[in-house]
Design a protein around this motif. Structure first.
Motif, short mmCIF file in Angstrom:
data_model
loop_
_atom_site.label_atom_id
_atom_site.label_comp_id
_atom_site.label_asym_id
_atom_site.label_seq_id
_atom_site.Cartn_x
_atom_site.Cartn_y
_atom_site.Cartn_z
N PRO A 48 37.45 -76.28 -7.38
CA PRO A 48 36.48 -77.06 -8.15
C PRO A 48 35.04 -76.84 -7.68
CG PRO A 48 38.36 -78.43 -7.57
CD PRO A 48 38.51 -77.13 -6.82
N GLY A 69 40.20 -80.09 -12.02
CA GLY A 69 40.70 -79.81 -10.67
C GLY A 69 40.52 -80.99 -9.74
N ALA A 79 42.69 -75.88 -3.07
CA ALA A 79 42.65 -76.85 -4.17
C ALA A 79 41.31 -77.58 -4.21
CB ALA A 79 43.79 -77.86 -4.03
#
Length: 182
Positions: free
Chosen positions: A60, A166, A56
């Protein structure tokens, strides 16, 4: 990210032949080198996501990398050395094509129990929408008088926006109250 990936793969050879004067065989060779890079980048980013940076958070970062790579590609001088051109194309492939495995690993992690098939199907639908609309929009930018280089620089806004979304999602997860409200 899929929009960026497909635009990069679809228009690199045209960009190099039209704006940089590369022979088609050389331009195709640059694309081939980029695609080989992407094979190894998927493995590399999987390793990074397993060992050092949570998917996660890595996604980005890859979006920012895609944006930087697209800007560098678009700003390549017409007389840039072949080695510099290959290096920038490989950087684009590293990021714009290397994100997929990390993305699907994260999707599998966050999908609700019993909902992985639905989440994957929905995500693939949206991914293909980006992959199908991106080249249409990119080609319209070219058809309306923009140079390929400028179009690649404009393309940088897409993964940058996705990276910002994100990061906001990650920040929202950290700020959400835990079980029991606190």
């Amino acid at each position: 990210y899929a929009l960026t990936q497909v635009c990069f793969l679809t228009f690199l050879v045209s960009f190099l032949s039209v704006e940089h004067g590369f022979a088609l065989a050389i331009a195709a060779g640059v694309l081939a080198a980029a695609q080989v890079t992407s094979v190894f980048s998927r493995i590399f980013f999987g390793y990074v996501a397993d060992r050092w940076i949570a998917p996660a958070r890595l996604l980005p970062l890859l979006g920012v990398g895609m944006a930087v790579a697209c800007i560098l590609l678009g700003r390549l001088a017409a007389d840039a050395a072949l080695a510099a051109t290959v290096a920038v194309a490989m950087l684009c492939a590293l990021t714009a094509v290397g994100w997929n495995g990390v993305f699907f690993a994260e999707l599998a992690r966050v999908a609700p129990p019993g909902g992985l098939a639905a989440a994957t199907g929905t995500t693939q639908f949206m991914t293909f929408c980006g992959g199908m609309t991106g080249p249409v929009v990119f080609s319209e930018v070219i058809n309306h008088g923009s140079a390929y280089g400028a179009a690649f620089q404009g393309l940088a806004l897409v993964p940058l926006a996705a990276a910002l979304v994100g990061w906001r999602a990650i920040r929202g997860e950290r700020q959400a109250p835990g079980p029991g409200g606190g």
